[in-house]
Structure formats: C-alpha cells, structure tokens
Design a protein around this motif. Structure first.
Motif, PDB file in Angstrom:
ATOM      1  N   SER A   1       0.834  -1.209   0.000  1.00 27.91           N
ATOM      2  CA  SER A   1       0.000   0.000   0.000  1.00 27.91           C
ATOM      3  C   SER A   1       0.868   1.258   0.000  1.00 27.91           C
ATOM      4  CB  SER A   1      -0.927   0.001   1.216  1.00 27.91           C
ATOM      5  OG  SER A   1      -1.821  -1.079   1.149  1.00 27.91           O
ATOM      6  N   ILE A   2       1.934   1.237   0.767  1.00 27.32           N
ATOM      7  CA  ILE A   2       2.860   2.379   0.783  1.00 27.32           C
ATOM      8  C   ILE A   2       3.489   2.547  -0.598  1.00 27.32           C
ATOM      9  CG2 ILE A   2       5.061   3.220   1.723  1.00 27.32           C
ATOM     10  CD1 ILE A   2       4.185   1.849   4.409  1.00 27.32           C
ATOM     11  N   ARG A   3       3.884   1.447  -1.201  1.00 30.23           N
ATOM     12  CA  ARG A   3       4.463   1.522  -2.554  1.00 30.23           C
ATOM     13  C   ARG A   3       3.441   2.055  -3.563  1.00 30.23           C
ATOM     14  NH1 ARG A   3       9.354  -1.004  -3.441  1.00 30.23           N
ATOM     15  NH2 ARG A   3      10.109  -2.384  -1.806  1.00 30.23           N
ATOM     16  N   ARG A   4       2.194   1.619  -3.435  1.00 29.49           N
ATOM     17  CA  ARG A   4       1.136   2.082  -4.339  1.00 29.49           C
ATOM     18  C   ARG A   4       0.952   3.591  -4.191  1.00 29.49           C
ATOM     19  NH1 ARG A   4      -2.289  -1.328  -2.763  1.00 29.49           N
ATOM     20  NH2 ARG A   4      -1.686  -2.916  -4.263  1.00 29.49           N
ATOM     21  N   GLY A   5       0.932   4.071  -2.943  1.00 32.37           N
ATOM     22  CA  GLY A   5       0.804   5.507  -2.708  1.00 32.37           C
ATOM     23  C   GLY A   5       1.991   6.277  -3.270  1.00 32.37           C
ATOM     24  N   ALA A   6       3.191   5.750  -3.072  1.00 31.24           N
ATOM     25  CA  ALA A   6       4.393   6.411  -3.600  1.00 31.24           C
ATOM     26  C   ALA A   6       4.362   6.455  -5.123  1.00 31.24           C
ATOM     27  CB  ALA A   6       5.642   5.692  -3.103  1.00 31.24           C
ATOM     28  N   ARG A   7       3.902   5.366  -5.735  1.00 25.43           N
ATOM     29  CA  ARG A   7       3.808   5.345  -7.199  1.00 25.43           C
ATOM     30  C   ARG A   7       2.820   6.398  -7.676  1.00 25.43           C
ATOM     31  NH1 ARG A   7       2.696  -0.152 -10.356  1.00 25.43           N
ATOM     32  NH2 ARG A   7       4.893  -0.451  -9.890  1.00 25.43           N
TER      33      ARG A   7
END
Length: 177
Positions: free
Chosen positions: A158-164
């Motif tokens: 989820s953190i990676r998705r937000g960063a993307r």
C-alpha cells in the motif's frame, strides 16, 4: 509493448517453488517483469545446483550473478545469458567439468547470500567486477523478513502504491488540467 515494459501483478510470482524465486517480489512490490523473473528463476536454480563449484568453473560467478542481480534492468535477458554461456563459459571450461552432475550432499546457502567469488583469483575478480552482485543490503533483508507476514506485505504494498501515485499520478493530473 516491449518485453522490458511487460508487467504482471506480484502475486502471480507466488505460484512457483519458494526456493526458486529471485527476490524480485519479496519486498512488497506491486508488479514485476515476468521475462526477467524467469531468467532470475533459472539463475536461482543454477545457483542451487552449481554455485559451490565456481572455484572450478570461475565463469559461472559472473553468469550466475548477472542472471540473479537485484537490479532487474541489468539482469541478462534469456538470449544474453545463453550467448554469455556459449561465448564465455563453454570455451574456457574443460568438457569433463561441464558434464559433472550436481553434488546432492553439499550444504546449500541461498543464492543471494552465497559469495561465489570468494575463492577466485583476484585478477579474475577484478576483470569481471562489473558483473559481481554486491551483498544484499540490510534494509532489503529486513523488508524480505517482515514481508513474510501477509499483513505487513499488504501495508508495504500500500505504501508503494501511494508512492507510485505521488510519483506518477500527480504528473497525469497536472497535465489533465
């Protein structure tokens, strides 16, 4: 779409044997390149069977490292790995060595924690240094350990998705205005 741009959701990579998986999707990644992943899996399989013999066939060290590198952009494509094997490994290796069968009684160490270059000549190591994979950084090791828990993996994803989204999504919204 080129083979380099092809992406699949990371959960697709879990449908394989755990001991053959390169670390491409073990840190909460959202997606992966299936073609690079296949080369990585083949490299992991080769490492499992033969990495303990790099002191006998030194050219296996650069081949295995480039097939399993964490930098997927630098990883050999299948055709490049075959070309390297045909042009670098076969000519420099006695035929009797290439026909050896793997030793089933040896101790196995994970491909990305084993130092295939440890017993090689320093001149050889220096010549092929560009192919050498550095040790796994502590933060990657830590991410792999905690992402074994599904709920942590979900949080990291989820953190990676937000960063993307922040990296790419805002540029799309700005252009849209």
């Amino acid at each position: 779409m080129s083979l380099d741009e092809c992406r699949l959701p990371s959960y697709v990579s879990y449908n394989t044997f755990y001991d053959q998986v390169p670390g491409d999707t073990l840190q909460g990644e959202l997606d992966f390149n299936p073609f690079a992943f296949d080369v990585g899996m083949l490299g992991v399989m080769f490492c499992k069977e033969f990495q303990h013999m790099t002191h006998v066939v030194p050219m296996w060290a650069p081949l295995f490292d480039r097939m399993t590198t964490r930098d997927v952009g630098r990883r050999f494509k299948a055709s490049e790995a075959l070309q390297f094997f045909e042009e670098q490994v076969i000519p420099l290796t006695p035929k009797s060595i290439l026909s050896l069968t793997p030793d089933a009684n040896r101790a196995y160490k994970a491909y990305d924690y084993y130092d295939r270059w440890k017993y090689l000549d320093s001149d050889f190591v220096e010549k092929w240094a560009a192919y050498r994979e550095p040790p796994v950084p502590r933060h990657i090791h830590f991410l792999r350990e905690i992402c074994l828990y599904p709920w942590v993996f979900h949080i990291v994803s989820s953190i990676r998705r937000g960063a993307r989204f922040l990296r790419h999504g805002w540029t799309i919204l700005i252009r849209w205005k």
